[in-house]
Design an enzyme around this catalytic site. Sequence first.
Site, PDB file in Angstrom:
ATOM      1  CG  ASN A 203      31.614 100.151 -58.290  1.00  0.00           C
ATOM      2  OD1 ASN A 203      30.718  99.882 -57.508  1.00  0.00           O
ATOM      3  ND2 ASN A 203      31.685  99.620 -59.503  1.00  0.00           N
ATOM      4  N   GLY A 204      33.702 103.930 -57.024  1.00  0.00           N
ATOM      5  CA  GLY A 204      34.856 104.811 -56.784  1.00  0.00           C
ATOM      6  C   GLY A 204      34.817 105.397 -55.380  1.00  0.00           C
ATOM      7  NE  ARG A 205      30.086 108.446 -55.475  1.00  0.00           N
ATOM      8  CZ  ARG A 205      28.864 108.675 -55.921  1.00  0.00           C
ATOM      9  NH1 ARG A 205      28.013 109.347 -55.162  1.00  0.00           N
ATOM     10  NH2 ARG A 205      28.494 108.271 -57.114  1.00  0.00           N
TER      11      ARG A 205
ATOM     12  NE  ARG B 178      23.105 107.205 -60.789  1.00  0.00           N
ATOM     13  CZ  ARG B 178      23.637 107.740 -61.863  1.00  0.00           C
ATOM     14  NH1 ARG B 178      22.880 108.012 -62.896  1.00  0.00           N
ATOM     15  NH2 ARG B 178      24.926 108.005 -61.918  1.00  0.00           N
TER      16      ARG B 178
ATOM     17  CG  ASN C  67      31.571 104.316 -67.885  1.00  0.00           C
ATOM     18  OD1 ASN C  67      30.830 103.383 -67.612  1.00  0.00           O
ATOM     19  ND2 ASN C  67      31.470 105.485 -67.255  1.00  0.00           N
TER      20      ASN C  67
ATOM     21  NE  ARG D  19      33.989 106.139 -65.217  1.00  0.00           N
ATOM     22  CZ  ARG D  19      33.463 105.902 -64.031  1.00  0.00           C
ATOM     23  NH1 ARG D  19      34.106 105.162 -63.164  1.00  0.00           N
ATOM     24  NH2 ARG D  19      32.288 106.393 -63.695  1.00  0.00           N
TER      25      ARG D  19
ATOM     26  CG  ASP E  96      27.229 106.031 -59.561  1.00  0.00           C
ATOM     27  OD1 ASP E  96      28.457 105.863 -59.735  1.00  0.00           O
ATOM     28  OD2 ASP E  96      26.694 107.157 -59.579  1.00  0.00           O
TER      29      ASP E  96
ATOM     30  CD  GLU F 215       6.723 103.831 -60.512  1.00  0.00           C
ATOM     31  OE1 GLU F 215       7.140 104.656 -59.682  1.00  0.00           O
ATOM     32  OE2 GLU F 215       5.732 104.041 -61.231  1.00  0.00           O
TER      33      GLU F 215
ATOM     34  CB  SER G 137      23.693 108.016 -66.370  1.00  0.00           C
ATOM     35  OG  SER G 137      23.886 108.901 -65.311  1.00  0.00           O
TER      36      SER G 137
ATOM     37  CG  HIS H 239      35.430  99.559 -60.949  1.00  0.00           C
ATOM     38  ND1 HIS H 239      34.262 100.273 -60.863  1.00  0.00           N
ATOM     39  CD2 HIS H 239      36.354 100.425 -61.453  1.00  0.00           C
ATOM     40  CE1 HIS H 239      34.464 101.501 -61.305  1.00  0.00           C
ATOM     41  NE2 HIS H 239      35.723 101.617 -61.670  1.00  0.00           N
TER      42      HIS H 239
HETATM   43  C1  FPP Z   1      30.163 103.318 -61.400  1.00  0.00           C
HETATM   44  O1  FPP Z   1      30.865 103.618 -60.238  1.00  0.00           O
HETATM   45  C2  FPP Z   1      30.465 101.967 -61.814  1.00  0.00           C
HETATM   46  C3  FPP Z   1      31.017 101.637 -63.015  1.00  0.00           C
HETATM   47  C4  FPP Z   1      31.343 102.606 -64.066  1.00  0.00           C
HETATM   48  C5  FPP Z   1      31.363 100.242 -63.334  1.00  0.00           C
HETATM   49  C6  FPP Z   1      30.399  99.245 -62.814  1.00  0.00           C
HETATM   50  C7  FPP Z   1      30.965  97.925 -63.067  1.00  0.00           C
HETATM   51  C8  FPP Z   1      30.970  96.907 -62.209  1.00  0.00           C
HETATM   52  C9  FPP Z   1      30.333  96.905 -60.884  1.00  0.00           C
HETATM   53  C10 FPP Z   1      31.593  95.652 -62.650  1.00  0.00           C
HETATM   54  C11 FPP Z   1      30.548  94.845 -63.336  1.00  0.00           C
HETATM   55  C12 FPP Z   1      31.122  93.654 -63.918  1.00  0.00           C
HETATM   56  C13 FPP Z   1      30.432  92.773 -64.643  1.00  0.00           C
HETATM   57  C14 FPP Z   1      31.098  91.604 -65.197  1.00  0.00           C
HETATM   58  C15 FPP Z   1      28.984  92.952 -64.912  1.00  0.00           C
HETATM   59  P1  FPP Z   1      31.846 104.857 -60.249  1.00  0.00           P
HETATM   60  O2  FPP Z   1      33.210 104.361 -60.551  1.00  0.00           O
HETATM   61  O3  FPP Z   1      31.341 105.920 -61.173  1.00  0.00           O
HETATM   62  O4  FPP Z   1      31.737 105.330 -58.762  1.00  0.00           O
HETATM   63  P2  FPP Z   1      31.896 106.831 -58.223  1.00  0.00           P
HETATM   64  O5  FPP Z   1      30.765 107.623 -58.837  1.00  0.00           O
HETATM   65  O6  FPP Z   1      31.739 106.653 -56.751  1.00  0.00           O
HETATM   66  O7  FPP Z   1      33.247 107.309 -58.624  1.00  0.00           O
END
Ligand code: FPP
Length: 246
Positions: A20-22, A182, A66, A69, A18, A201, A190, A35
């Site tokens: 990536n967006g932030r 996490r 997801n 989104r 979790d 754990e 989730s 991502h």
């Molecule tokens: C959550 O961060 C992340 C995801 C929904 C996608 C995770 C996917 C990847 C890292 C790519 C993986 C690729 C492969 C091929 C395994 P978020 O977008 O919810 O972040 P945020 O809560 O900060 O907005």
Amino acid sequence: MPEPSRPELPRHIGIIMDGNGRWARSRHLPRAAGHRAGVATIRPVMEACNEAGVHILTLYAFSTENWSRPRHEVAALMQLFGETIDSEVDEMHAEGIQIRAIGDRSKLSDRLQRKVRAAEDLTSGNTRAILNVAINYGGRSEIVAAVRDLAARGCDLAALDNDTLAGALYTAGLPDPDLIVRTAGEMRISNFMLWQAAYAEIYITETLWPDFDAHAIEGALAAYARRDRRFGAVRVEAALPAPASL
Ligand code: FPP
């Protein structure tokens, strides 16, 4: 599959990737860039796990929720899954990693389903490590699908037991995760491996997934090694003698 080299190591780690967006927002980048940065985190973490002696990793890449989104973000993620398979699979195969996808793949495009299947077929004989990628995965749906599958195969559901149900899950044959990590600080599971995480754990770090690295997973392993795992029992040294009447 090799067992972990030390008993204080988990055999199987699940990771909720979790933040990536932030990560992207803090850099004024589009979410898709977060991502993409998140994909780059996977290899060093997997290598650190292998080096430490942990050989089964399950990554939560895309949940059944997801899909809600924005359409362009879902499309970017699907594109990224395909690209990552193209760019990573040969090297992972050479390193002896078995790749598996868990989740309901029927909702993925035909093209992506073919790529996933080809990656699984190519790596199916590898025994050094297992990488499960959860795509269109939800723990509740997994349990419902397992029960439906058992019913369709004529199983007597009135006599259903834990082992039979576990054997119908996507993770059949694998040990349950001992550790769920996490990133990005949220304190919830989730819908991730609901059945399998019964005694896992939980390790939550504020670090955002794109900033997570080998050092960070070593921190999670060190925290795990300090946990006192009881599986519902009391610690042996803390147990009082049972009352004589019992
Ligand atoms: C959550 O961060 C992340 C995801 C929904 C996608 C995770 C996917 C990847 C890292 C790519 C993986 C690729 C492969 C091929 C395994 P978020 O977008 O919810 O972040 P945020 O809560 O900060 O907005």
